[in-house]
Enzyme design. Structure first.
Site, PDB file in Angstrom:
ATOM      1  N   ASN A   1       0.868  -1.177   0.000  1.00  0.00           N
ATOM      2  CA  ASN A   1       0.000   0.000   0.000  1.00  0.00           C
ATOM      3  C   ASN A   1       0.911   1.236   0.000  1.00  0.00           C
ATOM      4  OD1 ASN A   1      -1.709   2.104   0.610  1.00  0.00           O
ATOM      5  ND2 ASN A   1      -2.721   1.085   2.337  1.00  0.00           N
TER       6      ASN A   1
ATOM      7  N   LYS B   1       3.186   0.895   3.177  1.00  0.00           N
ATOM      8  CA  LYS B   1       2.789  -0.112   4.168  1.00  0.00           C
ATOM      9  C   LYS B   1       2.829  -1.455   3.453  1.00  0.00           C
ATOM     10  CE  LYS B   1      -0.665   2.871   6.369  1.00  0.00           C
ATOM     11  NZ  LYS B   1      -2.093   3.105   6.448  1.00  0.00           N
TER      12      LYS B   1
ATOM     13  N   ARG C   1      -2.833  -1.702  -3.337  1.00  0.00           N
ATOM     14  CA  ARG C   1      -3.847  -0.653  -3.315  1.00  0.00           C
ATOM     15  C   ARG C   1      -3.542   0.262  -4.494  1.00  0.00           C
ATOM     16  NH1 ARG C   1      -3.752   4.502   0.422  1.00  0.00           N
ATOM     17  NH2 ARG C   1      -5.720   5.444  -0.190  1.00  0.00           N
TER      18      ARG C   1
ATOM     19  N   HIS D   1     -11.173   6.072  -0.524  1.00  0.00           N
ATOM     20  CA  HIS D   1     -11.219   5.275   0.720  1.00  0.00           C
ATOM     21  C   HIS D   1     -12.112   4.044   0.550  1.00  0.00           C
ATOM     22  CE1 HIS D   1     -10.102   9.140   3.096  1.00  0.00           C
ATOM     23  NE2 HIS D   1      -9.028   8.411   2.898  1.00  0.00           N
TER      24      HIS D   1
ATOM     25  N   HIS E   1     -14.672   7.912   7.842  1.00  0.00           N
ATOM     26  CA  HIS E   1     -13.252   7.523   7.783  1.00  0.00           C
ATOM     27  C   HIS E   1     -12.450   8.795   8.065  1.00  0.00           C
ATOM     28  CE1 HIS E   1      -9.712   5.302   5.985  1.00  0.00           C
ATOM     29  NE2 HIS E   1      -9.283   6.553   6.008  1.00  0.00           N
TER      30      HIS E   1
ATOM     31  N   GLY F   1      -6.247  11.610   5.720  1.00  0.00           N
ATOM     32  CA  GLY F   1      -7.267  11.876   4.713  1.00  0.00           C
ATOM     33  C   GLY F   1      -8.595  11.561   5.376  1.00  0.00           C
TER      34      GLY F   1
ATOM     35  N   ARG G   1      -5.200  18.862   3.679  1.00  0.00           N
ATOM     36  CA  ARG G   1      -6.027  19.217   2.510  1.00  0.00           C
ATOM     37  C   ARG G   1      -7.232  20.034   2.968  1.00  0.00           C
ATOM     38  NH1 ARG G   1      -6.620  13.090   0.531  1.00  0.00           N
ATOM     39  NH2 ARG G   1      -5.046  12.566   2.070  1.00  0.00           N
TER      40      ARG G   1
ATOM     41  N   ASP H   1      -1.531  17.008  12.851  1.00  0.00           N
ATOM     42  CA  ASP H   1      -1.842  15.844  13.687  1.00  0.00           C
ATOM     43  C   ASP H   1      -2.850  16.240  14.761  1.00  0.00           C
ATOM     44  OD1 ASP H   1      -1.785  13.752  15.652  1.00  0.00           O
ATOM     45  OD2 ASP H   1       0.090  13.062  14.731  1.00  0.00           O
TER      46      ASP H   1
ATOM     47  N   GLU I   1      -7.588  -2.075   5.479  1.00  0.00           N
ATOM     48  CA  GLU I   1      -7.494  -2.035   4.016  1.00  0.00           C
ATOM     49  C   GLU I   1      -6.604  -3.157   3.492  1.00  0.00           C
ATOM     50  OE1 GLU I   1      -6.454   2.007   4.760  1.00  0.00           O
ATOM     51  OE2 GLU I   1      -7.734   2.717   3.139  1.00  0.00           O
TER      52      GLU I   1
HETATM   53  P1  AMP Z   1      -4.548   7.499   9.451  1.00  0.00           P
HETATM   54  O1  AMP Z   1      -4.377   8.355   8.234  1.00  0.00           O
HETATM   55  O2  AMP Z   1      -5.827   6.729   9.464  1.00  0.00           O
HETATM   56  O3  AMP Z   1      -3.341   6.639   9.751  1.00  0.00           O
HETATM   57  O4  AMP Z   1      -4.673   8.521  10.690  1.00  0.00           O
HETATM   58  C1  AMP Z   1      -3.562   9.284  11.109  1.00  0.00           C
HETATM   59  C2  AMP Z   1      -4.029  10.444  11.931  1.00  0.00           C
HETATM   60  O5  AMP Z   1      -4.839   9.993  13.036  1.00  0.00           O
HETATM   61  C3  AMP Z   1      -2.889  11.224  12.606  1.00  0.00           C
HETATM   62  O6  AMP Z   1      -2.356  12.181  11.742  1.00  0.00           O
HETATM   63  C4  AMP Z   1      -3.586  11.860  13.781  1.00  0.00           C
HETATM   64  O7  AMP Z   1      -4.125  13.109  13.389  1.00  0.00           O
HETATM   65  C5  AMP Z   1      -4.738  10.932  14.095  1.00  0.00           C
HETATM   66  N1  AMP Z   1      -4.588  10.205  15.354  1.00  0.00           N
HETATM   67  C6  AMP Z   1      -3.931   9.065  15.591  1.00  0.00           C
HETATM   68  N2  AMP Z   1      -4.036   8.701  16.899  1.00  0.00           N
HETATM   69  C7  AMP Z   1      -4.795   9.650  17.496  1.00  0.00           C
HETATM   70  C8  AMP Z   1      -5.281   9.871  18.835  1.00  0.00           C
HETATM   71  N3  AMP Z   1      -5.021   9.034  19.815  1.00  0.00           N
HETATM   72  N4  AMP Z   1      -6.033  10.980  19.051  1.00  0.00           N
HETATM   73  C9  AMP Z   1      -6.324  11.846  18.049  1.00  0.00           C
HETATM   74  N5  AMP Z   1      -5.901  11.683  16.787  1.00  0.00           N
HETATM   75  C10 AMP Z   1      -5.152  10.613  16.505  1.00  0.00           C
END
Ligand code: AMP
Length: 405
Positions: A9, A16, A90, A178, A205, A209, A238, A280, A376
């Site tokens: 991915n 990943k 993916r 997604h 989701h 993203g 974004r 984040d 995924e």
């Molecule tokens: P993903 O793209 O699904 O891997 O999600 C990544 C994003 O999830 C990170 O950039 C964070 O903004 C958010 N995230 C991960 N862990 C936490 C948490 N415990 N609390 C709030 N946001 C989180």
């Protein structure tokens, strides 16, 4: 030796990878990722014999292709007893051509290549993964699983822009993304919601993203992302929905170049741009800077507004699911969204929400609210097993198992 399916991915700055035994369905026997591609690449072994190891890689390893080759060597060292017999990828954009995964041959590869302009930040990297595997093991079958495919069930009006109609005929459509995540959620929803899973659900989701998908009978009927993955909700970097007039203003009146505007809406906006602090959500939740609080408020506001539009399209709502990084792990964000959905009769159980239980609504909530970790890679492995590894009888069993899981 154990025969495995390798799942790749490739994101814009990450790879990943996971290996799944051909004979078994559940957890991967090995999992690793590389993040920080283009700046400071780091490899992490997430499961397998070296689980927990972290390694900074040479910064001159900049291409996805070279990093995948490095990762394949590493897999051989960590797990010498695995033999890769098929690979699944993916692929972000399948355009109008693919409403299901496809076994990759020259024609499929050419079609995927032809769609690169629609997802320039992702599709070339997805192709790098396919080429790297073909270089390492030219004889093994490879399968492409498309992020757009799950949404091909949407009614035509949900896919149209209000542009002169020849644009739609030429492929300028709302595709949605997604899809592999939504497909996974749809496949496991009956375990959580029983027969209600056939009703009207919205899946949120919410990761780096972010998008929403309205589902009926487990099929996509509408989604917030459109022609590209820039549309819809506010995301990490974004901007999501944006009046096209703003783009014209930036180009025409402010003299920004096309590349500058593209960078702005893809890399400098969203949570990062509004807060000026971070993309984040964890950083923003910890900050008492008012800009961080405003960014969170806007994030929630956009989710609630677009969710309302999807409820209208579904004609009501029977259940809600949170998934991906923020959706799975952030109780405060789920709480803030749910509080704004009280008009739908949504009631969260604070204790269940705090611990991230699979059902976080109260018994008197008008509809159930679930937290379901997405998978995924597991979906890609299942499709690859079906298309590239299974005998006709096993293929039938696999389809039946997916239908009832
Ligand atoms: P993903 O793209 O699904 O891997 O999600 C990544 C994003 O999830 C990170 O950039 C964070 O903004 C958010 N995230 C991960 N862990 C936490 C948490 N415990 N609390 C709030 N946001 C989180």
């Amino acid at each position: 030796m154990t025969d495995v399916i390798l799942v790749i991915n490739c994101g814009s700055s990450s790879i990943k990878a996971a290996a799944y035994a051909v004979e078994e369905r559940p957890a991967p026997v090995w999992k690793g990722n590389i993040t920080g591609i283009g700046s400071a690449p780091v490899y992490r072994a997430l499961s397998g014999t070296a689980a927990g190891e972290r390694m900074a890689l040479a910064t001159d390893m900049t291409t996805h292709r070279s990093l995948i080759h490095w990762m394949l060597e590493r897999l051989g060292q960590e797990m010498p007893s695995l033999r890769v017999v098929a690979a699944g990828h993916r692929v972000v954009h399948g355009g109008r051509h693919f409403d299901a995964p496809a076994l990759i041959d020259d024609t499929v590869l050419e079609t995927i290549q032809g769609l690169s302009d629609l997802a320039p930040g992702h599709q070339p990297h997805n192709l790098s993964g396919i080429h790297a595997i073909a270089e390492a093991w030219p004889e093994i079958p490879q399968v492409a699983c498309f992020d757009t495919a799950f949404h091909r069930t949407q009614p035509r009006v949900a896919q149209l822009f209000a542009l002169p109609r020849h644009f739609a005929d030429e492929g300028v459509l709302r595709y949605g993304f997604h899809g592999l995540s939504y497909e996974y959620i749809a496949s496991v929803l009956p375990r959580h919601a029983g027969s209600q899973a056939n009703g009207r659900f919205i899946v949120a989701h919410l990761g780096n993203g972010a998008s929403l998908c309205a589902m009926q009978e487990g099929r996509s009927v509408a989604t917030t992302m459109g022609f590209t993955a820039l549309d819809g909700l506010m995301m990490g970097k974004r901007c999501g929905d944006l009046d096209p007039g703003v783009i014209m203003h930036l180009l025409r009146d402010r003299g920004m170049s096309v590349d500058e505007v593209y960078h702005l809406i893809r890399r400098e906006s969203g949570l990062l741009g509004v807060s000026g602090i971070s993309n984040d959500m964890r950083d923003l939740l910890e900050s008492d800077d008012p800009r961080a609080q405003e960014a969170i408020e806007l994030f929630v506001h956009r989710i609630v507004s677009q969710l309302g539009a999807l409820v209208a399209q579904l004609g009501g709502l029977d259940g809600l699911v949170f998934t991906a990084g923020i959706g799975e792990r952030s109780a405060p964000i789920r709480e803030r969204i749910a509080a704004r959905l009280a008009w739908l009769g949504v009631r969260l159980d604070p204790a269940a929400n705090a611990e991230g239980a699979s059902c976080i609504s109260t018994t008197d909530s008008a509809l159930p609210v679930f937290v379901i970790p997405t998978d995924e890679e597991g979906v890609i492995a299942a499709h690859t097993r079906t298309l590239a590894c299974a005998t006709p009888r096993a293929q039938r069993r696999e389809r039946e198992a997916l239908a009832c899981s």
